[in-house]
Design a protein around this motif. Structure first.
Motif, short mmCIF file in Angstrom:
data_model
loop_
_atom_site.label_atom_id
_atom_site.label_comp_id
_atom_site.label_asym_id
_atom_site.label_seq_id
_atom_site.Cartn_x
_atom_site.Cartn_y
_atom_site.Cartn_z
N GLY A 99 36.15 31.52 35.55
CA GLY A 99 37.15 30.57 35.07
C GLY A 99 36.55 29.37 34.36
N ASN A 100 35.23 29.20 34.47
CA ASN A 100 34.55 28.04 33.91
C ASN A 100 34.04 28.27 32.51
OD1 ASN A 100 34.68 25.87 35.60
ND2 ASN A 100 33.03 26.60 36.92
N SER A 101 34.67 29.17 31.77
CA SER A 101 34.07 29.56 30.51
C SER A 101 35.15 29.74 29.44
CB SER A 101 33.33 30.88 30.73
OG SER A 101 32.47 31.12 29.69
N LEU A 102 34.91 29.19 28.26
CA LEU A 102 35.87 29.32 27.16
C LEU A 102 35.18 29.93 25.95
CD1 LEU A 102 37.76 25.89 27.27
CD2 LEU A 102 38.63 28.10 28.01
N ILE A 128 44.36 31.97 25.19
CA ILE A 128 44.82 30.67 25.70
C ILE A 128 45.66 29.96 24.64
CG2 ILE A 128 44.09 28.39 26.53
CD1 ILE A 128 43.61 30.57 28.55
N ALA A 129 45.04 29.67 23.49
CA ALA A 129 45.78 28.91 22.50
C ALA A 129 45.33 29.24 21.08
CB ALA A 129 45.58 27.41 22.74
N PHE A 264 39.97 31.42 23.74
CA PHE A 264 40.18 32.39 24.80
C PHE A 264 39.48 31.91 26.06
CE2 PHE A 264 40.90 34.95 21.11
CZ PHE A 264 41.74 35.97 21.50
N ALA A 265 39.95 32.41 27.20
CA ALA A 265 39.16 32.30 28.42
C ALA A 265 38.60 33.69 28.69
CB ALA A 265 40.02 31.81 29.58
N GLN A 275 46.71 29.31 33.56
CA GLN A 275 47.69 28.25 33.36
C GLN A 275 47.00 26.90 33.20
OE1 GLN A 275 50.80 29.46 32.92
NE2 GLN A 275 51.07 27.43 32.00
N TYR A 276 45.92 26.70 33.98
CA TYR A 276 45.19 25.45 33.87
C TYR A 276 44.69 25.25 32.43
CZ TYR A 276 41.70 21.83 34.32
OH TYR A 276 41.00 20.67 34.14
N TRP A 277 44.09 26.29 31.88
CA TRP A 277 43.50 26.16 30.55
C TRP A 277 44.56 26.02 29.47
CZ3 TRP A 277 39.20 24.10 30.31
CH2 TRP A 277 38.16 24.43 31.18
#
Lengths: 325, 561, 181
Positions: A99-102, A128-129, A264-265, A275-277
């Motif tokens: 989860g700590n990676s984008l 993600i966006a 992206f995650a 949801q957090y990202w």
């Protein structure tokens, strides 16, 4: 020498493979993700292109926007360039479940798997966006006989028209194909490995035309070095220099090209993390530092999040398959 | 132009800018020293730090990193044969040999001085006539670049002057390694065997660290009994003779760096190789090159620095990056809200001239910093080898890892370390291999582009007068030596040419330099080698190098025995 | 891999040199054949294709390699690089064995260390390598070696992590790993 080298290579490969596996299972031993999950420590934003490029700038703008908010973690950018993005995106497969990676990505992530034997598809990652769409302005050297994109297509019916193209999977390639398909002609292309090289080739008159990014085209047009033929956007650019440039549509050519840019995650992350990202990305994209980036790079601001972004990608994938296969 | 200079000085000479310029060159020197982490990555890493600054201050600091890394890269190349940047590979050839002879101090000092001189000359040119050079650059299309690459490749001949066949074989090996990865023309992933890391090719920096640093380390371990090099103080500083010999080489190197630097994408690595090639061809002491001749250190360093500055010609005048680091700097321009392009000089005179003036300041700081530090850095070699080599392994592997933040790089270093060791043991030259690896992608790209331009006909190269001139130079490079050799042979009565003679010569060089490698420990020198060393010393005053004995020149003075 | 004796007169062909040339020929052949089989030499419009360079350069390497073999067999080829390798052929077997053992242990330990990077982290494992090499291979006093290893770690940490903020792996030493458990 050879056998030794081979052996070393094999043991090296198998060792790293083994260790990568074992370390992943040891280190990412997180059974359930708590409801109030937030990233901690360092968040790595992977860029699949070299520092200084468009993707890199977007990643650095994102990192800056995230860090300004002081969310309890430190975002930093990591460039893994090579193979038109293949290296970085393949390596991001290894972040599965983290989860700590984008990841910063663009349209080429759809195109690469169509053309090459790569391990990833965009569906391996969590959308993600989408924060912007990029397009191209078709330009010719200042002393070119061409005035608009129809001239190009007409000339190509009888003569050899040379296009300068940077990269075989990026927006440049799509523009060339789109113009060819719309006009029913064929252009010969000289392949270049960066947009800088394409600009040089245009300035020295080695190629007849080239699609270039708006931020590259504008200063050259302003200086009178390039003639703008048409823009591949759906609507004209909102820019003092480029506002006069007709779109291909206006010139009666049925071709628009858009190349999305987004985040992206990693694949396989928890819904809480996704949801957090999405929320964090919304805040970052609406921040001032990010706006400045979009404006500087003359991108078309577009925002899509989560599932909307995923739907957009599915549609985009179909379009690209139609063009490239 | 004077107005502009005044403007530039006004803008650059603020306490804040001077401070960040200093920090920039200092950080740059460190980044340069570290193998692997190059100036482009270094600049990219520090961009976020500078986002809060005024654009000029930020660019001054980033440019400081760029210049500092050019200076720093040579330091480890000379001391431990580990090039800090791709462009300092050539510095290992003679620089490291000088260090083995206890002359690390002068090698480092002349590298700093040569770099400084080249930077000053090229900066004046950059300021005075950048737009002119920009138009010159534009006359170099793919056919001309193809010719340049062929000229670059032809320097292989001078890198292996005594057995051209081996040099050619190594060069071809380099070219072949360079074909691994996605090709520019069709996008085919060649010889990658599904390894995505190989799509972008066999990583050059890692290969270099492996071949040079690790290869030399294993070779030293094999030879055993490596004693720390204790140089006397008088050997730590430059002599008048050193300076005298360096002047023409510096000028040649500067000129070559100049020309290559203007061409977009040719890179300072190519410039440094070509400068070394020119020294082997034209230097008065060309016979000593490879055994620790000062010309072999100063010329490539001058070329690297002048080409690094000339890289700014296309960057500032056309908005087209001249190299990897200037590409990152252009990205930084955008982030500070400055649009690079042909109007930059017009729209942002304060920024551009301030930046150019800061180049001067940065280089002065670098000289002041590096010249007195040269003897200090040379002390690194006093560290016992039993500690030095584990630390070299440490630096090489950590450095390699930071190139791509990837263990793959580390494996490449280890594999090529073994290959480098084997090549050292067999006494195969590495420079042509590296040259092939550097030129390979550029050569192939211009070949593909030329054929695309000519609709499949590569012959369009011969329609370009510029390309023809360059190809003519390449022919001279390859065959010129033959005539020269024949000429010398007839004059000197065959003392220099001829198969038997050359073999004698090469064996001789091998032995003497190995003696020198052991330094002053006379008790370790076996009797026959002692004789050879004595012969070399006897010939020392005869530095013109026009006899077989002259090849052993450049030996440390015989005092202190 | 024995050293090449720097002989000055005509000599018998050297086996290691011939093997090296053989390897060069094999590499050239591998690239040439691989290119000819897998990649097109020319694209449409007879543009240079991905197979051309490897085929041409590979074939040339085979040719040059064969010429080198002939040179070695007839006159003895001149080997002259930047290695300045010392002739060790005259050494006694015990010393040579010691050298080989040392080389193997240095290389072997380095390979093990490289393999452990994902688990133990880059800087920790490389610092340990410095310590192990100095103490067990070089027989240096352990406290000295420990100081050197710690110093290397600190300097590298300051440069890479504190100043340049490079994302280096710390494996099990990564605080995030422990905070997550």
């Amino acid at each position: 020498m050879l056998s030794l080298r081979k052996k070393m290579g094999v043991t090296a490969a198998s060792l790293t493979g083994l260790l990568a596996l074992s370390s992943c299972s040891v280190l990412d031993a997180q059974a359930t993700v708590p409801e109030d999950w937030t990233p901690r420590g360092a968040v790595k934003i992977t860029v699949a292109f070299a520092p200084g490029g468009g993707s890199d700038r977007s990643a650095r703008a994102l990192a800056q926007a995230l860090n300004e908010e002081d969310l309890g973690f430190n975002a930093n950018v990591e460039n893994k360039d090579g193979g038109s993005g293949a290296v970085g995106w393949s390596s991001f497969l290894g972040e599965e479940g983290n989860g700590n990676s984008l990841l910063v990505a663009e349209g080429a992530i759809n195109i690469l798997p169509i053309l090459y034997d790569v391990e990833f598809e965009y569906t391996d990652f969590t959308p993600i966006a989408l924060f912007a769409e990029d397009s191209r302005v078709v330009v010719a050297p200042a002393d070119s006989p061409f005035e608009d994109c129809n001239d190009l297509i007409d000339a190509a019916r009888t003569d050899r028209v040379l296009a300068g193209v940077s990269g075989l999977t990026g927006a440049d390639a799509i523009v060339r194909t789109a113009l060819e398909q719309a006009g029913g002609v064929e252009f010969d292309a000289v392949p270049f490995s960066s947009s800088g090289e394409v600009v040089t080739a245009l300035l020295s008159g080695n190629v007849d035309y080239a699609p270039v990014a708006a931020s590259v085209a504008a200063p050259q047009i302003e200086a009178g070095e390039f003639t703008a033929l048409c823009s591949m956007t759906a609507e004209r650019y909102d820019d003092p220099v480029l506002a006069d440039v007709e779109t291909a549509r206006e010139q009666g050519i049925d071709a628009t090209v858009s190349l999305w840019r987004g985040f992206f995650a990693a694949g396989g992350i928890d819904e809480v993390q996704r949801q957090y990202w999405i929320d964090a990305a919304k805040r970052a994209i609406d921040s001032g530092s990010f706006d400045q980036y979009i404006e500087q790079d003359m991108l078309v601001p577009t925002e899509l999040y989560g599932d909307d972004f995923a739907d957009y990608l599915a549609e985009y994938q179909k379009e690209m398959e139609a063009i490239f296969s | 132009m004077i107005d502009n200079l005044v403007l530039g000085f006004q803008n650059a000479f603020t306490p804040e800018n001077l401070l960040w310029c200093f920090i920039g060159v200092l950080l740059g020197t460190i980044i340069g020293i570290l193998p692997g982490l190059g100036s482009s990555t270094g600049v990219a890493i520090l961009i976020p730090v500078t986002l809060a600054f005024d654009p000029l201050t930020a660019l001054i600091m980033l440019a400081g990193i760029y210049h500092g890394s050019q200076f720093g890269a040579t330091i480890t190349a000379i001391l431990i044969a580990t090039p800090g940047e791709a462009s300092s590979v050539v510095s290992t050839l003679d620089g490291y040999q000088m260090a083995r002879k206890g002359r690390a101090g002068p090698a480092l000092a002349i590298s700093a001085l040569g770099s400084f001189t080249a930077a000053m000359i090229s900066l004046v040119a950059l300021m005075a006539v950048a737009p002119v050079f920009a138009s010159v650059a534009l006359t170099f299309g793919p056919p001309e670049m193809l010719a340049v690459m062929i000229l670059g490749l032809s320097t292989i001949v001078v890198f292996a002057s005594r057995n051209v066949l081996i040099g050619v074989a190594m060069g071809l090996g380099g070219l072949l390694l360079a074909t691994v990865g996605v090709d520019v023309g069709s996008g085919t992933a060649r010889f990658a065997f599904g390894q995505v890391e190989l799509y972008s090719g066999i990583p050059f920096v890692e290969v270099m660290i492996g071949l040079f640093a690790l290869g030399e380390l294993l070779n030293q371990l094999h030879q055993g009994a490596v004693k720390p090099i204790r140089a006397r103080f008088r050997d730590l500083i430059l002599t008048k003779e050193d300076l005298r010999r360096s002047v023409p080489s510096t000028l040649r190197g500067t000129l070559i760096g100049f020309v290559v630097g203007i061409l977009p994408g040719a890179g300072s690595t190519l410039a440094s190789f070509m400068a070394y090639g020119a020294e082997k061809k034209f230097s008065k002491n060309r016979d000593q090159l490879g055994t620790g001749a000062i010309e072999g250190v100063v010329a490539p360093d001058a070329a690297t620095n002048s080409s690094a500055n000339m890289n700014f010609v296309p960057t500032l005048t056309l908005g087209v990056p001249g190299g990897a680091t200037t590409a990152v700097l252009l990205g930084a321009f955008l982030m500070y809200g400055i649009q690079p392009g042909p109007l930059l000089f017009e729209n942002q005179p304060g920024l551009v001239w301030g930046l150019l003036v800061s180049f001067f300041i940065g280089n002065v700081i670098l000289l002041v910093l590096n010249l007195p530090m040269a003897p200090v850095f040379a002390q690194v070699l006093r560290v016992p080898y039993s500690y030095l080599y584990p630390l070299i392994i440490f630096t090489s592997i950590v450095g390699a890892y930071t190139v791509a933040n990837n263990s793959f790089s580390v494996w490449i270093v280890l594999i090529f370390g073994v290959i480098g060791y084997a090549m050292k043991r067999l006494n195969l030259p590495m420079a042509p291999l590296v040259l092939g690896l550097v030129i390979g992608p550029l050569l192939e790209k211009s070949l593909v582009q030329t054929s695309a331009l000519g609709d499949g006909n590569i012959g369009i190269v011969f329609e370009s007068p510029i390309a023809l001139v360059i190809l003519g130079l390449a022919v001279l490079m390859v065959f010129g030596g033959r005539f020269q050799k024949k000429l010398t042979q007839s004059v000197m009565g065959g003392r220099k040419g001829g198969k038997g003679g050359t073999r004698n010569g090469s064996a001789f060089v091998t032995e003497t330099s190995s003696v020198e490698a052991v330094g002053e420990l006379a008790d370790e020198i076996r009797a026959d080698e002692r004789a050879a060393a004595a012969a070399a010393r006897d010939s020392r005053p005869d530095r013109r190098g026009d006899g077989p004995s002259g090849r052993g020149g450049g030996t440390p003075p015989p005092d202190g025995d | 891999m024995t050293a090449t004796p720097p002989t000055t007169t005509a000599r018998a062909p050297r086996r290691t040199v011939l093997i090296a040339y053989g390897v060069l020929i094999a590499i050239g052949a591998a690239f040439a054949v691989g290119a000819a089989v897998s990649y097109p030499l020319l694209l449409e419009n007879s543009q240079v294709g991905p197979g051309l360079m490897p085929l041409v350069a590979g074939s040339a390497l085979v040719l040059v390699g064969l010429l080198l073999v002939r040179q070695e067999l007839t006159t003895g080829s001149v080997l002259e690089g930047d290695g300045a390798a010392v002739d060790t052929s005259g050494e006694d077997i015990a010393k040579r064995r010691r050298t080989h053992r040392k080389l193997l242990s240095v290389m072997g330990l380095t390979v093990v260390a490289a393999a452990l990077i994902p688990v133990l982290g880059l800087l920790p494992v490389m610092s340990m390598l410095v310590f192990v090499l100095s103490v067990f291979v070089e027989r240096r006093p352990w406290w000295q070696a420990l100081l050197v290893a710690i110093a290397a770690f600190v300097v590298a940490y300051v440069i890479f992590v504190a100043v340049l903020m490079t994302p280096l792996p710390f494996g099990i030493f990564n605080p995030d790993v422990w905070s997550r458990l």
